[in-house]
Design a protein around this motif. Structure first.
Motif, PDB file in Angstrom:
ATOM      1  N   ILE A   1     -29.484  11.359  38.662  1.00 32.96           N
ATOM      2  CA  ILE A   1     -28.832  12.344  37.919  1.00 32.96           C
ATOM      3  C   ILE A   1     -27.688  12.894  38.102  1.00 32.96           C
ATOM      4  O   ILE A   1     -26.700  13.034  38.384  1.00 32.96           O
ATOM      5  N   VAL A   2     -28.515  14.051  38.833  1.00 38.68           N
ATOM      6  CA  VAL A   2     -27.577  15.430  40.153  1.00 38.68           C
ATOM      7  C   VAL A   2     -26.766  14.502  41.117  1.00 38.68           C
ATOM      8  O   VAL A   2     -25.404  14.827  41.132  1.00 38.68           O
TER       9      VAL A   2
ATOM     10  N   VAL B   1     -23.124  15.419  40.590  1.00 34.54           N
ATOM     11  CA  VAL B   1     -22.551  16.022  42.072  1.00 34.54           C
ATOM     12  C   VAL B   1     -21.118  14.880  42.214  1.00 34.54           C
ATOM     13  O   VAL B   1     -19.972  15.422  42.490  1.00 34.54           O
ATOM     14  N   ASN B   2     -21.144  13.954  42.294  1.00 32.32           N
ATOM     15  CA  ASN B   2     -19.451  13.256  42.333  1.00 32.32           C
ATOM     16  C   ASN B   2     -18.825  13.642  41.088  1.00 32.32           C
ATOM     17  O   ASN B   2     -18.108  13.773  42.239  1.00 32.32           O
TER      18      ASN B   2
ATOM     19  N   SER C   1     -26.503  11.900  27.941  1.00 33.49           N
ATOM     20  CA  SER C   1     -27.547  11.878  27.921  1.00 33.49           C
ATOM     21  C   SER C   1     -28.746  12.805  29.433  1.00 33.49           C
ATOM     22  O   SER C   1     -29.869  12.547  29.580  1.00 33.49           O
ATOM     23  N   CYS C   2     -27.459  13.118  30.200  1.00 37.91           N
ATOM     24  CA  CYS C   2     -27.737  13.979  31.306  1.00 37.91           C
ATOM     25  C   CYS C   2     -28.661  14.834  30.692  1.00 37.91           C
ATOM     26  O   CYS C   2     -30.062  15.289  31.546  1.00 37.91           O
ATOM     27  N   PHE C   3     -28.588  15.854  30.142  1.00 41.54           N
ATOM     28  CA  PHE C   3     -28.844  17.336  29.359  1.00 41.54           C
ATOM     29  C   PHE C   3     -30.658  16.496  29.029  1.00 41.54           C
ATOM     30  O   PHE C   3     -31.611  17.643  29.495  1.00 41.54           O
ATOM     31  N   VAL C   4     -30.799  15.784  28.656  1.00 48.76           N
ATOM     32  CA  VAL C   4     -32.242  15.159  28.276  1.00 48.76           C
ATOM     33  C   VAL C   4     -33.084  14.603  29.776  1.00 48.76           C
ATOM     34  O   VAL C   4     -34.378  15.459  29.363  1.00 48.76           O
ATOM     35  N   GLN C   5     -32.073  14.154  30.165  1.00 49.83           N
ATOM     36  CA  GLN C   5     -32.876  13.342  31.354  1.00 49.83           C
ATOM     37  C   GLN C   5     -33.419  14.566  32.079  1.00 49.83           C
ATOM     38  O   GLN C   5     -34.625  14.379  32.908  1.00 49.83           O
TER      39      GLN C   5
END
Length: 204
Positions: free
Chosen positions: A177-178, A182-183, A159-163
């Motif tokens: 999310i960022v 990064v992690n 869901s990263c792109f949508v969020q």
């Protein structure tokens, strides 16, 4: 020098299964006399699935393997290798397992760095239950990514792109999310043991 992410991550997992001890370079297997149990959560199961098969687990001395959220019977005379995300639910389950003395010793491996509050909860919980002597080692493995091919990986966040492109998302959600991305990228670099060169236009 060719960097093979799949090979590097597999080597890290093999070392983890060998209780974080070096593996004999000539055999690439663990000490078969040390039988152990592997405990993992759903996310770490997805990390292991493309890399380690049942025969590989046997080769590294793993005789039984379970999901952490399943009910398990005690096996008092063998060590247990935990490979889980550092979440409150997983910490609570580890504390419960230690309190019940399910295994002889607990080798805790977290997929990424365990936050200090959770580490303190783990320490205080095992002290309170008088089970701290069962915690043998605690390791941050920095393996929070899924390797699909030799040099192809996924952070497994569907869901990263949508969020990130949601107009209603707040600053806190975006920062979370960022930070997760990064992690994940840091885990990849740590596994490869490389330092990236980041280039960008001046003033950008």
């Amino acid at each position: 020098m060719s960097l093979n992410l799949r090979q590097k991550q597999t080597e890290c997992i093999a070392r983890m299964l060998n209780l974080n001890q070096p593996i004999n370079a000539s055999s690439t297997t663990a000490n078969e006399e040390v039988y152990k149990i592997l405990i993992y959560d759903r996310f770490c199961q997805n990390i292991l699935s493309p890399l380690i098969h049942v025969k590989d687990l046997r080769k590294h001395g793993v005789t039984l393997y379970f999901l952490i959220d399943k009910d398990r019977n005690p096996v008092h005379d063998v060590p247990a290798v935990y490979f889980v995300q550092p979440t409150p639910n997983n910490i609570n389950r580890i504390l419960s397992d230690a309190y019940r003395s399910l295994y002889h010793s607990f080798h805790l491996n977290f997929s990424t760095s365990i936050p200090r509050p959770l580490l303190e909860n783990l320490a205080s919980g095992t002290l309170a239950s008088d089970s701290i002597q069962r915690i043998s080692k605690v390791h941050d493995q920095h393996l929070e990514f899924i390797t699909l091919e030799d040099n192809l990986f996924s952070l497994a966040d569907k869901s990263c792109f949508v969020q990130l492109n949601d107009p209603s998302a707040g600053d806190r959600e975006i920062e979370g999310i960022v930070e997760k991305v990064v992690n994940g990228l840091f885990c990849v670099l740590a596994t490869l043991a490389v330092v990236p060169i980041i280039r960008c236009p001046r003033g950008s």
